[in-house]
Design an enzyme around this catalytic site. Structure first.
Site, PDB file in Angstrom:
ATOM      1  N   HIS A 361       5.621  -3.310  -3.824  1.00 16.43           N
ATOM      2  CA  HIS A 361       4.991  -2.340  -2.928  1.00 16.43           C
ATOM      3  C   HIS A 361       5.461  -2.457  -1.486  1.00 16.43           C
ATOM      4  O   HIS A 361       5.505  -1.470  -0.772  1.00 16.43           O
ATOM      5  CB  HIS A 361       3.473  -2.409  -3.066  1.00 16.43           C
ATOM      6  CG  HIS A 361       3.028  -1.663  -4.277  1.00 16.43           C
ATOM      7  ND1 HIS A 361       2.832  -2.273  -5.490  1.00 16.43           N
ATOM      8  CD2 HIS A 361       2.844  -0.335  -4.487  1.00 16.43           C
ATOM      9  CE1 HIS A 361       2.502  -1.357  -6.391  1.00 16.43           C
ATOM     10  NE2 HIS A 361       2.506  -0.176  -5.806  1.00 16.43           N
ATOM     11  N   GLU A 602       2.076   5.929 -16.842  1.00 14.85           N
ATOM     12  CA  GLU A 602       2.844   4.767 -16.380  1.00 14.85           C
ATOM     13  C   GLU A 602       2.719   3.578 -17.324  1.00 14.85           C
ATOM     14  O   GLU A 602       3.160   2.481 -17.006  1.00 14.85           O
ATOM     15  CB  GLU A 602       2.460   4.397 -14.944  1.00 14.85           C
ATOM     16  CG  GLU A 602       0.981   4.331 -14.649  1.00 14.85           C
ATOM     17  CD  GLU A 602       0.676   4.058 -13.168  1.00 14.85           C
ATOM     18  OE1 GLU A 602       1.590   3.795 -12.394  1.00 14.85           O
ATOM     19  OE2 GLU A 602      -0.516   4.106 -12.821  1.00 14.85           O
TER      20      GLU A 602
END
Ligand code: PEP
Ligand code: MG
Length: 753
Positions: A361, A602
């Protein structure tokens, strides 16, 4: 053999430079496996020879001077084979070479193990014995383990310029290799960031005023003494005197001149207090580590604990002094989103993280901020990296420390070309995003912080395709309340109005922990994350959904997205809660309306049940970052497996095709919001699959638009067909790079044109 091994590894880790590492290894190995000689040879690739770098047993004057021919002798054989060579009677071996200059006699027993780093053999660790000797298996593995330690130390030394084996000028192409994190080239001064109270992570820094530094250090020590005395008092009634003696031992250490005196001495040699403390504590702990007595060895952890306590107080006084110069390159063992947020945006030039990978991230955030980044640079000598000038190439994941003038010149040229390219990209501003055969492909924005939404992002996007709500949750110290959230979401909804804004419900867990909601798990990516936490904590979920619905009153451009869905029950339960939030708000008199709702695809389970999911909601959004991770069983943050993490893997491409087909069965819109959508090369493949819209960071918008405006839908489909004939991700990648080069757009995916 395990005990001495642990001890040596610890000593090696604490050593301050390569020479010390080499010295520790040759001496300790010689002593531990009782041999006559232990030496280390490092390969000088330019001179094609192996240089004696350290020895215990041969002539010390030969160190650094004697070099053995590249392809000859037993040392050459170890390098050639990249395997250990274990010979009982070396002189009778046909590759034996007698090296007179080292003062050696005819040693018979020979064991050489290669020092390997990322398939390259860097040198040889060798032991010799006058008598005949075949070394046992555990002795071979012992040397193997130490050779691996040496490999790390050598790479660090090469990267920081400590080690230049050839006497010529520094090799011009010396660099450290990591993973591409965020594209772009950056030049700047490093600032090492580290987690608080982590002694090992403290970087070395020079000190301006040793007297001030000494005073701060002594104040911190005094504070620890106070803390310990208070603790001892607290335990007076509950702990027997002999156990309380531990406090006295600690206090004695703090009163003794060695711990304090040594640190102060280092401060006056020019080190800042935390760095001086780290070195002193390690030195003292090492003495205990080396003791055979188990009880005394345990005292090493007391010393380290004391060190951490002093550091904690020191950091309280120095925290506010962190200065970020213009052109700061943030460096850390694991740079966090919060550390990144602390640097003023106009000063941040780049990011280098020893851990993490392209899809971590922090890397995604760096791309959102358009800051070049390199991730997973495991060879980075973090503690020795403060205040260094470096070049960072975020396209290929390289860092040049104190680069040679020729490298700097070359990169300045590439950066200039990059700048020209960005200017050219502006030409497409305001033009429709459609293929040469007129197929429109709306490009949406991925965001998570309103502050990161620049004008290009706002003007060029068809709306927000993914608003990651966890970022505003991460930069706080408790859960934000409903009204704080309303204000937050309303800002985005209003900024983009009347374009749609897809807000995703909280996706914490995995690699996105909240400091105030700790989740300790063995396998965080397979654990409690995303929708699973939301459904287990309906109060958190309901507050968030209520805030979203209230924020959209009068604007009606909200769409809501559910992350990490792996079965239909999760969708049904979430839909019921959303309906409840809606009904409650209506009862309370708010004029809210039900937004369109979508799920993220996902997780592989969602791919195989895509119709069932599509039927329940209004749209699908594919999170290719996680989908790749779960399909390939490759942790998206793990440097060791980063080479096999690829969203171009044939399995990922086939899964995407299946998702698009499933969504079409129910006429549901399908978009991609993973990083694959923002990469100009992969965006073409998604277009070929029939993905209707793409969502990406603002930095990618004009790049992807350029490629879409340069290609026809028919060409994209043909490229997809060619990609589907490939059996390897690397072949798909080569195919796409060629296609982009053909279109004259290769500059979009590398430094320069
Ligand atoms: C993804 O997994 O592709 C995605 C967009 O979500 P995140 O990167 O926030 O996990
Ligand atoms: Mg995800």
């Amino acid at each position: 053999m395990l005990d001495p091994l642990h001890r040596i590894v610890k000593e090696v880790n604490a050593a301050s430079d390569l020479q010390e590492v080499l010295q520790i290894i040759v001496q300790q190995v010689k002593q531990t496996i009782e041999v006559d000689v232990c030496s280390v040879y490092l390969t000088d690739f330019e001179r094609r020879s192996h240089v004696l770098m350290a020895t215990d047993g041969l002539r010390l004057e030969a160190v650094g001077k004697v070099s053995l021919p590249y392809h000859r002798g037993l040392i050459g054989l170890v390098c050639e084979r990249a395997e250990p060579v274990n010979v009982a009677d070396a002189p009778s071996h046909n590759r034996y070479l007698f090296a007179n200059e080292t003062g050696e006699t005819q040693y018979k027993g020979f064991l050489g193990v290669p020092i390997i780093q990322n398939p390259k053999v860097l040198g040889v660790l060798v032991v010799r014995q006058i008598e005949m000797r075949t070394f046992a298996d555990n002795e071979v593995t012992f040397l193997f383990t130490l050779a691996a330690q040496l490999a790390g130390a050598i790479t660090h030394a090469q990267a920081s310029g400590q080690l230049v084996t050839s006497e010529e000028t520094a090799p011009p192409k010396r660099f450290l290799q990591g993973r591409p994190g965020s594209p772009g080239v950056a030049f700047g001064t490093t600032v090492v960031v580290y987690p608080p109270a982590d002694l090992d992570a403290v970087p070395d820094k020079k000190v301006q005023d040793p007297d001030v530094e000494e005073e701060e250090f002594r104040t911190a020590v005094a504070a620890v003494i106070q803390d310990l005395m208070a603790l001892e008092d607290r335990f007076e009634d509950s702990l027997p005197a002999e156990d309380r003696a531990l406090f006295d031992a600690w206090l004695m250490m703090l009163g003794s001149d060695s711990l304090i005196g040594d640190t102060v001495q280092r401060i006056h040699q020019g080190h800042w207090a935390p760095g001086a403390l780290r070195q002193t504590i390690e030195e003292h702990a090492k003495v205990f580590d080396a003791m055979e007595d188990v009880y005394l060895r345990e005292r090493a952890s007391d010393v380290r604990d004391l060190g951490r306590r002093i550091l904690m107080h020191l950091q309280q006084s120095v925290e506010s002094q962190v200065e970020y110069p213009q052109g700061t390159i943030l460096v850390g063992d694991e740079v966090s989103a919060m550390q990144l947020a602390e640097v003023p945006k106009d000063r941040l030039a780049g990011i280098v993280s020893a851990r993490g990978a392209s899809f971590s991230h922090v890397a995604i955030l760096a791309r959102a901020l358009d800051i070049p980044a390199v991730m997973g640079m495991s060879d980075l000598p973090v503690t020795r990296m403060d205040d260094r000038f470096i070049i960072l190439d975020g396209y290929v994941g390289r860092v040049y420390v104190s680069p040679a003038p020729s490298v700097l010149q070359e990169y300045r040229r590439l950066a200039e070309e990059d700048r020209e390219l960005s200017e050219e990209l502006q030409v497409n501003k305001g033009l429709p995003c459609e293929t040469t055969d007129g197929v429109g492909v709306p490009l949406y924005l991925n965001t998570g912080l309103v502050s990161e939404m620049n004008t290009t992002g706002i003007e060029e996007s068809a709306g927000v395709g993914l608003y990651r709500t966890e970022l505003p949750f991460m930069v706080r110290d408790s859960f934000p309340g409903e009204s704080v959230q309303v204000a937050n979401y309303r800002k985005v909804l209003r900024t983009l109005h009347p374009r749609p804004v897809i807000i995703r419900t909280l996706d914490i867990g995995g690699d996105k922990p909240l400091p105030y909601f700790p989740v300790e798990e063995q396998n965080p990516f397979l654990g409690w994350r995303g929708i699973r936490i939301s459904l287990d904590h309906p109060e958190i979920f309901l507050t968030q959904v209520r805030a979203m619905l209230r924020a959209a009153i009068g604007l009606n451009n909200l769409r809501l997205l559910l992350p990490m869905i792996s079965n239909v029950d999760e969708v049904d339960d979430a839909l019921a809660l959303i309906q409840r939030a809606h009904d409650e708000l209506t009862e309370e008199g708010y004029d809210v309306s039900m937004p369109k709702i979508g799920v993220m695809i996902e997780v592989p389970a969602a791919v195989y049940q895509v119709e069932g999911l599509a039927r329940r909601v209004d749209f699908l959004s594919v999170g290719t970052n996680d989908l790749t991770q779960y399909l390939l069983a490759v942790d998206r943050n793990n440097t060791h497996v980063a080479d096999i993490y690829s969203d171009l893997h044939p399995a990922v491409l086939r899964a995407l095709i299946q998702i698009v087909a499933g969504a079409k069965t129910y006429h549901r819109e399908v978009s991609v919001c993973g990083e694959m959508a923002g990469n100009p090369a992969t965006a073409v493949l998604l277009l070929g699959m029939g993905v209707e819209s793409l969502s990406m960071n603002s930095g990618s918008l004009l790049r992807v638009k350029w490629v879409i405006r340069s290609v026809s839908k028919a060409r994209a489909k043909a490229l997809l067909q060619a990609a589907l004939r490939c059996e390897r991700a690397s072949e798909v990648k080569a195919l796409l790079v060629n296609a982009l080069d053909d279109m004259g757009l290769g500059g979009l995916i590398r430094a320069g044109r």
